[in-house]
Scaffold this motif. Structure first.
Motif, PDB file in Angstrom:
ATOM      1  N   VAL A 154      44.018  35.267  35.700  1.00 10.96           N
ATOM      2  CA  VAL A 154      43.943  36.714  35.955  1.00 10.96           C
ATOM      3  C   VAL A 154      43.182  37.409  34.827  1.00 10.96           C
ATOM      4  O   VAL A 154      42.304  38.246  35.070  1.00 10.96           O
ATOM      5  N   TRP A 155      43.492  37.048  33.586  1.00  9.12           N
ATOM      6  CA  TRP A 155      42.829  37.651  32.434  1.00  9.12           C
ATOM      7  C   TRP A 155      41.334  37.340  32.445  1.00  9.12           C
ATOM      8  O   TRP A 155      40.503  38.229  32.245  1.00  9.12           O
ATOM      9  N   LEU A 156      40.984  36.070  32.684  1.00  8.83           N
ATOM     10  CA  LEU A 156      39.562  35.682  32.703  1.00  8.83           C
ATOM     11  C   LEU A 156      38.798  36.343  33.837  1.00  8.83           C
ATOM     12  O   LEU A 156      37.641  36.720  33.672  1.00  8.83           O
ATOM     13  N   GLU A 157      39.428  36.469  34.998  1.00  8.15           N
ATOM     14  CA  GLU A 157      38.750  37.138  36.117  1.00  8.15           C
ATOM     15  C   GLU A 157      38.381  38.571  35.743  1.00  8.15           C
ATOM     16  O   GLU A 157      37.288  39.040  36.073  1.00  8.15           O
ATOM     17  N   LYS A 158      39.273  39.248  35.029  1.00  6.77           N
ATOM     18  CA  LYS A 158      38.982  40.624  34.604  1.00  6.77           C
ATOM     19  C   LYS A 158      37.935  40.652  33.500  1.00  6.77           C
ATOM     20  O   LYS A 158      36.987  41.434  33.557  1.00  6.77           O
ATOM     21  N   GLN A 159      38.111  39.832  32.486  1.00  4.72           N
ATOM     22  CA  GLN A 159      37.239  39.873  31.324  1.00  4.72           C
ATOM     23  C   GLN A 159      35.821  39.388  31.622  1.00  4.72           C
ATOM     24  O   GLN A 159      34.857  39.949  31.108  1.00  4.72           O
ATOM     25  N   ALA A 160      35.705  38.343  32.420  1.00  5.53           N
ATOM     26  CA  ALA A 160      34.395  37.745  32.675  1.00  5.53           C
ATOM     27  C   ALA A 160      33.802  38.168  34.012  1.00  5.53           C
ATOM     28  O   ALA A 160      32.708  37.737  34.355  1.00  5.53           O
TER      29      ALA A 160
ATOM     30  N   ASP B  54      38.621  25.448  41.516  1.00  8.90           N
ATOM     31  CA  ASP B  54      38.372  25.668  40.093  1.00  8.90           C
ATOM     32  C   ASP B  54      39.617  25.440  39.243  1.00  8.90           C
ATOM     33  O   ASP B  54      39.525  25.292  38.034  1.00  8.90           O
ATOM     34  N   ILE B  55      40.767  25.441  39.888  1.00  9.72           N
ATOM     35  CA  ILE B  55      42.027  25.352  39.149  1.00  9.72           C
ATOM     36  C   ILE B  55      42.395  23.885  38.969  1.00  9.72           C
ATOM     37  O   ILE B  55      43.232  23.325  39.669  1.00  9.72           O
TER      38      ILE B  55
ATOM     39  N   MET C  40      48.046  30.468  35.173  1.00 11.89           N
ATOM     40  CA  MET C  40      47.864  31.522  36.180  1.00 11.89           C
ATOM     41  C   MET C  40      47.582  32.870  35.502  1.00 11.89           C
ATOM     42  O   MET C  40      46.715  33.627  35.949  1.00 11.89           O
ATOM     43  N   ASN C  41      48.305  33.171  34.419  1.00  9.40           N
ATOM     44  CA  ASN C  41      48.059  34.414  33.680  1.00  9.40           C
ATOM     45  C   ASN C  41      46.668  34.413  33.056  1.00  9.40           C
ATOM     46  O   ASN C  41      45.990  35.446  33.045  1.00  9.40           O
TER      47      ASN C  41
END
Length: 86
Positions: free
Chosen positions: A46-52, A60-61, A42-43
């Motif tokens: 969140v990180w990938l949504e911001k970075q990419a 998708d999960i 889950m973390n």
């Protein structure tokens, strides 16, 4: 820095921590090795949504998308290709 390098460093810094990354490669199974659990996934979402600049859908999960750095990068590439087609 590009996303593949950022993702590798993020996983090493946040999920491997006290384990030496010697021999760590993009095909290592992050789930089978116990590096990613449900909270870590889950973390990471969140990180990938911001970075990419992508947005995960419920479908998708799935574990296959999080099994390795390579699988994550392949997923992000597919997701970016789909969003650019819209």
């Amino acid at each position: 820095m590009n996303l593949p390098q950022q993702l590798r460093e993020h996983i090493i810094n946040h999920y491997i921590k006290d384990k030496a990354p010697d021999g760590f490669n993009d095909d290592d199974n992050l789930i089978d090795q116990g590096l990613l659990d449900s909270l870590a996934i889950m973390n990471l979402i969140v990180w990938l949504e911001k970075q990419a600049a992508i947005e995960f859908d419920e479908g998708d999960i799935v574990l296959e998308n999080f099994s390795s750095v390579k699988a994550l990068l392949d997923f992000v590439r597919r997701k970016c290709a789909v969003s650019s087609d819209d």
